[in-house]
Design a protein around this motif. Sequence first.
Motif, mmCIF file in Angstrom:
data_model
loop_
_atom_site.group_PDB
_atom_site.id
_atom_site.type_symbol
_atom_site.label_atom_id
_atom_site.label_comp_id
_atom_site.label_asym_id
_atom_site.label_seq_id
_atom_site.Cartn_x
_atom_site.Cartn_y
_atom_site.Cartn_z
ATOM 1 N N ARG A 1 15.588 -11.037 -25.106
ATOM 2 C CA ARG A 1 14.430 -11.584 -25.829
ATOM 3 C C ARG A 1 13.943 -12.883 -25.192
ATOM 4 N NH1 ARG A 1 16.814 -11.970 -30.970
ATOM 5 N NH2 ARG A 1 17.955 -10.064 -30.800
ATOM 6 N N LEU A 2 14.858 -13.680 -24.647
ATOM 7 C CA LEU A 2 14.461 -14.924 -23.978
ATOM 8 C C LEU A 2 13.772 -14.648 -22.639
ATOM 9 C CD1 LEU A 2 17.625 -17.144 -24.584
ATOM 10 C CD2 LEU A 2 15.369 -17.445 -25.604
ATOM 11 N N LEU A 3 14.211 -13.617 -21.942
ATOM 12 C CA LEU A 3 13.647 -13.308 -20.628
ATOM 13 C C LEU A 3 12.374 -12.472 -20.700
ATOM 14 C CD1 LEU A 3 16.890 -12.472 -18.641
ATOM 15 C CD2 LEU A 3 15.468 -14.510 -18.442
ATOM 16 N N GLU A 4 12.228 -11.711 -21.754
ATOM 17 C CA GLU A 4 11.109 -10.764 -21.863
ATOM 18 C C GLU A 4 9.732 -11.417 -21.696
ATOM 19 O OE1 GLU A 4 10.463 -6.701 -24.372
ATOM 20 O OE2 GLU A 4 11.294 -8.427 -25.407
ATOM 21 N N PRO A 5 9.479 -12.601 -22.274
ATOM 22 C CA PRO A 5 8.154 -13.203 -22.079
ATOM 23 C C PRO A 5 7.871 -13.603 -20.630
ATOM 24 C CG PRO A 5 9.304 -14.272 -23.895
ATOM 25 C CD PRO A 5 10.264 -13.350 -23.246
ATOM 26 N N LEU A 6 8.895 -13.727 -19.801
ATOM 27 C CA LEU A 6 8.720 -14.120 -18.406
ATOM 28 C C LEU A 6 8.381 -12.943 -17.497
ATOM 29 C CD1 LEU A 6 11.794 -16.517 -18.182
ATOM 30 C CD2 LEU A 6 9.417 -17.119 -18.640
ATOM 31 N N ILE A 7 8.502 -11.730 -18.011
ATOM 32 C CA ILE A 7 8.208 -10.530 -17.222
ATOM 33 C C ILE A 7 6.703 -10.264 -17.307
ATOM 34 C CG2 ILE A 7 8.618 -8.056 -16.994
ATOM 35 C CD1 ILE A 7 11.334 -8.556 -18.380
ATOM 36 N N PRO A 8 6.041 -10.182 -16.151
ATOM 37 C CA PRO A 8 4.597 -9.929 -16.205
ATOM 38 C C PRO A 8 4.302 -8.559 -16.807
ATOM 39 C CG PRO A 8 5.352 -10.243 -13.924
ATOM 40 C CD PRO A 8 6.542 -10.315 -14.809
ATOM 41 N N PRO A 9 3.235 -8.461 -17.599
ATOM 42 C CA PRO A 9 2.895 -7.155 -18.184
ATOM 43 C C PRO A 9 2.416 -6.196 -17.102
ATOM 44 C CG PRO A 9 1.192 -8.756 -18.676
ATOM 45 C CD PRO A 9 2.298 -9.499 -17.982
ATOM 46 N N ALA A 10 2.523 -4.917 -17.390
ATOM 47 C CA ALA A 10 2.015 -3.896 -16.462
ATOM 48 C C ALA A 10 0.496 -3.994 -16.392
ATOM 49 C CB ALA A 10 2.438 -2.517 -16.930
ATOM 50 N N LYS A 11 -0.033 -3.755 -15.213
ATOM 51 C CA LYS A 11 -1.487 -3.813 -15.052
ATOM 52 C C LYS A 11 -2.121 -2.610 -15.736
ATOM 53 C CE LYS A 11 -1.265 -6.348 -10.772
ATOM 54 N NZ LYS A 11 -1.564 -6.357 -9.342
ATOM 55 N N PRO A 12 -3.208 -2.817 -16.488
ATOM 56 C CA PRO A 12 -3.810 -1.696 -17.225
ATOM 57 C C PRO A 12 -4.340 -0.600 -16.306
ATOM 58 C CG PRO A 12 -5.105 -3.709 -17.526
ATOM 59 C CD PRO A 12 -3.903 -4.068 -16.724
ATOM 60 N N GLU A 13 -4.823 -0.952 -15.109
ATOM 61 C CA GLU A 13 -5.373 0.069 -14.221
ATOM 62 C C GLU A 13 -4.304 0.702 -13.328
ATOM 63 O OE1 GLU A 13 -5.437 -3.821 -12.119
ATOM 64 O OE2 GLU A 13 -6.227 -3.218 -14.033
ATOM 65 N N GLY A 14 -3.095 0.182 -13.375
ATOM 66 C CA GLY A 14 -2.015 0.697 -12.526
ATOM 67 C C GLY A 14 -1.272 1.860 -13.165
ATOM 68 N N ARG A 15 -0.294 2.333 -12.422
ATOM 69 C CA ARG A 15 0.549 3.424 -12.908
ATOM 70 C C ARG A 15 1.468 2.876 -14.006
ATOM 71 N NH1 ARG A 15 4.133 6.394 -8.505
ATOM 72 N NH2 ARG A 15 3.707 4.355 -7.654
ATOM 73 N N PRO A 16 1.718 3.635 -15.064
ATOM 74 C CA PRO A 16 2.604 3.143 -16.122
ATOM 75 C C PRO A 16 4.038 2.980 -15.609
ATOM 76 C CG PRO A 16 1.830 5.364 -16.630
ATOM 77 C CD PRO A 16 1.164 4.932 -15.363
ATOM 78 N N ARG A 17 4.730 1.997 -16.138
ATOM 79 C CA ARG A 17 6.112 1.745 -15.738
ATOM 80 C C ARG A 17 7.027 2.856 -16.246
ATOM 81 N NH1 ARG A 17 6.392 -4.687 -17.015
ATOM 82 N NH2 ARG A 17 5.447 -5.354 -15.075
#
Length: 77
Positions: free
Chosen positions: A25-41
């Motif tokens: 939970r502490l690290l999760e905000p530091l992970i960049p979100p997936a790009k909307p136009e990119g391939r889903p993770r």
Amino acid sequence: MWTPGDRALVGDFGSGQALTDEQFRLLEPLIPPAKPEGRPRTTDLRNLLDGLFYLVRTGCQWRHLPPPPAFPPWRTV
């Protein structure tokens, strides 16, 4: 002698230090979100972080990372 309690602490492949819910939970905000136009993770980022921390903790080579399902493929990590 290994007991079930010891094995629970050590975990798979001796990693023993998988991220707790609170740590993730502490690290999760530091992970960049997936790009909307990119391939889903498709890779579980928590499992990926566990793989990175395993490498740092053990000093093993990338190609010696334990195979899936323990961690994602070494090329992904």
